[in-house]
Motif scaffolding. Structure first.
Motif, PDB file in Angstrom:
ATOM      1  N   VAL A  33      53.523 118.281  18.215  1.00  0.00           N
ATOM      2  CA  VAL A  33      54.038 118.931  19.430  1.00  0.00           C
ATOM      3  C   VAL A  33      52.891 119.253  20.386  1.00  0.00           C
ATOM      4  O   VAL A  33      52.980 118.993  21.592  1.00  0.00           O
ATOM      5  CB  VAL A  33      54.845 120.199  19.077  1.00  0.00           C
ATOM      6  CG1 VAL A  33      55.162 121.015  20.323  1.00  0.00           C
ATOM      7  CG2 VAL A  33      56.128 119.822  18.346  1.00  0.00           C
ATOM      8  N   VAL A  34      51.801 119.798  19.872  1.00  0.00           N
ATOM      9  CA  VAL A  34      50.653 120.140  20.726  1.00  0.00           C
ATOM     10  C   VAL A  34      50.029 118.877  21.310  1.00  0.00           C
ATOM     11  O   VAL A  34      49.680 118.843  22.501  1.00  0.00           O
ATOM     12  CB  VAL A  34      49.616 120.967  19.938  1.00  0.00           C
ATOM     13  CG1 VAL A  34      48.325 121.134  20.720  1.00  0.00           C
ATOM     14  CG2 VAL A  34      50.200 122.331  19.581  1.00  0.00           C
ATOM     15  N   THR A  35      49.905 117.827  20.515  1.00  0.00           N
ATOM     16  CA  THR A  35      49.356 116.560  21.008  1.00  0.00           C
ATOM     17  C   THR A  35      50.244 115.971  22.103  1.00  0.00           C
ATOM     18  O   THR A  35      49.755 115.513  23.139  1.00  0.00           O
ATOM     19  CB  THR A  35      49.207 115.548  19.849  1.00  0.00           C
ATOM     20  OG1 THR A  35      48.360 116.108  18.864  1.00  0.00           O
ATOM     21  CG2 THR A  35      48.628 114.235  20.338  1.00  0.00           C
ATOM     22  N   HIS A  36      51.546 116.011  21.883  1.00  0.00           N
ATOM     23  CA  HIS A  36      52.477 115.498  22.887  1.00  0.00           C
ATOM     24  C   HIS A  36      52.385 116.311  24.179  1.00  0.00           C
ATOM     25  O   HIS A  36      52.368 115.752  25.276  1.00  0.00           O
ATOM     26  CB  HIS A  36      53.904 115.512  22.345  1.00  0.00           C
ATOM     27  CG  HIS A  36      54.887 114.900  23.272  1.00  0.00           C
ATOM     28  ND1 HIS A  36      55.645 115.656  24.128  1.00  0.00           N
ATOM     29  CD2 HIS A  36      55.210 113.609  23.505  1.00  0.00           C
ATOM     30  CE1 HIS A  36      56.403 114.850  24.851  1.00  0.00           C
ATOM     31  NE2 HIS A  36      56.163 113.602  24.489  1.00  0.00           N
ATOM     32  N   ALA A  37      52.317 117.626  24.048  1.00  0.00           N
ATOM     33  CA  ALA A  37      52.208 118.482  25.230  1.00  0.00           C
ATOM     34  C   ALA A  37      50.920 118.180  26.003  1.00  0.00           C
ATOM     35  O   ALA A  37      50.935 118.091  27.240  1.00  0.00           O
ATOM     36  CB  ALA A  37      52.255 119.950  24.825  1.00  0.00           C
ATOM     37  N   ALA A  38      49.823 118.000  25.299  1.00  0.00           N
ATOM     38  CA  ALA A  38      48.549 117.682  25.964  1.00  0.00           C
ATOM     39  C   ALA A  38      48.634 116.344  26.691  1.00  0.00           C
ATOM     40  O   ALA A  38      48.164 116.205  27.822  1.00  0.00           O
ATOM     41  CB  ALA A  38      47.413 117.660  24.939  1.00  0.00           C
ATOM     42  N   THR A  39      49.263 115.358  26.051  1.00  0.00           N
ATOM     43  CA  THR A  39      49.436 114.049  26.679  1.00  0.00           C
ATOM     44  C   THR A  39      50.269 114.162  27.947  1.00  0.00           C
ATOM     45  O   THR A  39      49.927 113.575  28.983  1.00  0.00           O
ATOM     46  CB  THR A  39      50.118 113.074  25.690  1.00  0.00           C
ATOM     47  OG1 THR A  39      49.310 112.967  24.525  1.00  0.00           O
ATOM     48  CG2 THR A  39      50.311 111.710  26.315  1.00  0.00           C
ATOM     49  N   GLN A  40      51.335 114.935  27.892  1.00  0.00           N
ATOM     50  CA  GLN A  40      52.185 115.117  29.071  1.00  0.00           C
ATOM     51  C   GLN A  40      51.454 115.865  30.181  1.00  0.00           C
ATOM     52  O   GLN A  40      51.639 115.571  31.364  1.00  0.00           O
ATOM     53  CB  GLN A  40      53.479 115.856  28.690  1.00  0.00           C
ATOM     54  CG  GLN A  40      54.384 115.072  27.773  1.00  0.00           C
ATOM     55  CD  GLN A  40      54.733 113.701  28.329  1.00  0.00           C
ATOM     56  OE1 GLN A  40      55.067 113.561  29.500  1.00  0.00           O
ATOM     57  NE2 GLN A  40      54.629 112.682  27.505  1.00  0.00           N
ATOM     58  N   GLN A  41      50.602 116.819  29.820  1.00  0.00           N
ATOM     59  CA  GLN A  41      49.822 117.540  30.829  1.00  0.00           C
ATOM     60  C   GLN A  41      48.848 116.596  31.531  1.00  0.00           C
ATOM     61  O   GLN A  41      48.695 116.647  32.753  1.00  0.00           O
ATOM     62  CB  GLN A  41      49.042 118.713  30.190  1.00  0.00           C
ATOM     63  CG  GLN A  41      49.905 119.857  29.734  1.00  0.00           C
ATOM     64  CD  GLN A  41      50.497 120.655  30.885  1.00  0.00           C
ATOM     65  OE1 GLN A  41      50.210 120.446  32.064  1.00  0.00           O
ATOM     66  NE2 GLN A  41      51.361 121.592  30.542  1.00  0.00           N
ATOM     67  N   VAL A  42      48.211 115.708  30.772  1.00  0.00           N
ATOM     68  CA  VAL A  42      47.288 114.739  31.372  1.00  0.00           C
ATOM     69  C   VAL A  42      48.047 113.785  32.281  1.00  0.00           C
ATOM     70  O   VAL A  42      47.615 113.505  33.406  1.00  0.00           O
ATOM     71  CB  VAL A  42      46.511 113.968  30.278  1.00  0.00           C
ATOM     72  CG1 VAL A  42      45.765 112.782  30.871  1.00  0.00           C
ATOM     73  CG2 VAL A  42      45.547 114.904  29.565  1.00  0.00           C
ATOM     74  N   ARG A  43      49.183 113.298  31.829  1.00  0.00           N
ATOM     75  CA  ARG A  43      49.991 112.390  32.655  1.00  0.00           C
ATOM     76  C   ARG A  43      50.440 113.065  33.944  1.00  0.00           C
ATOM     77  O   ARG A  43      50.476 112.440  34.995  1.00  0.00           O
ATOM     78  CB  ARG A  43      51.204 111.890  31.884  1.00  0.00           C
ATOM     79  CG  ARG A  43      50.856 110.858  30.869  1.00  0.00           C
ATOM     80  CD  ARG A  43      52.098 110.322  30.201  1.00  0.00           C
ATOM     81  NE  ARG A  43      51.725 109.307  29.221  1.00  0.00           N
ATOM     82  CZ  ARG A  43      52.520 108.851  28.304  1.00  0.00           C
ATOM     83  NH1 ARG A  43      53.760 109.298  28.217  1.00  0.00           N
ATOM     84  NH2 ARG A  43      52.108 107.938  27.456  1.00  0.00           N
ATOM     85  N   ALA A  44      50.785 114.343  33.850  1.00  0.00           N
ATOM     86  CA  ALA A  44      51.238 115.073  35.034  1.00  0.00           C
ATOM     87  C   ALA A  44      50.105 115.278  36.033  1.00  0.00           C
ATOM     88  O   ALA A  44      50.344 115.460  37.225  1.00  0.00           O
ATOM     89  CB  ALA A  44      51.825 116.421  34.620  1.00  0.00           C
TER      90      ALA A  44
END
Length: 112
Positions: A33-44
């Motif tokens: 979950v934390v890895t996915h959230a970090a990936t989404q933050q970078v994409r955003a």
């Protein structure tokens, strides 16, 4: 869930919350979950990330060029092959950003 970008939470939040409710909370789940959230933050914030990468790369090459005695400051003329290579390496990240910006903002020919 709060670690994800707001637009992502608005679009997928309910579905994701239901998935989490049906999933056992393990260390692996938490890491995912934390890895996915970090990936989404970078994409955003991809543009910001790319600008930061360009700044770091250009500054690093400039520093190395100064340490190698190729220049005394951040502005130099490509008077030798080594100086030309260093200057190209300093400017390359910015050229890449220009290409990305051009591709993102151009309109296809014949389409209004």
């Amino acid at each position: 869930m709060a670690l994800h970008p707001k637009p992502w939470r608005e679009r997928y939040g309910e579905e994701f919350r239901a998935l989490l409710d049906d999933t056992d909370l393990t260390l692996r789940t938490l890491i995912d979950v934390v890895t996915h959230a970090a990936t989404q933050q970078v994409r955003a914030r991809l543009t910001l990330v790319l600008v930061i990468v360009a700044i770091v790369m250009s500054a690093s090459v400039t520093y190395l060029a100064r340490q190698a005695g190729l220049t005394d400051n951040i502005l130099w003329a490509p008077t030798t092959p080594r100086r030309a290579l260093a200057l190209s390496a300093t400017l390359a990240p910015w050229a890449g950003l220009l290409v990305l910006a051009y591709r993102r903002h151009r309109k296809p020919i014949g389409k209004d």
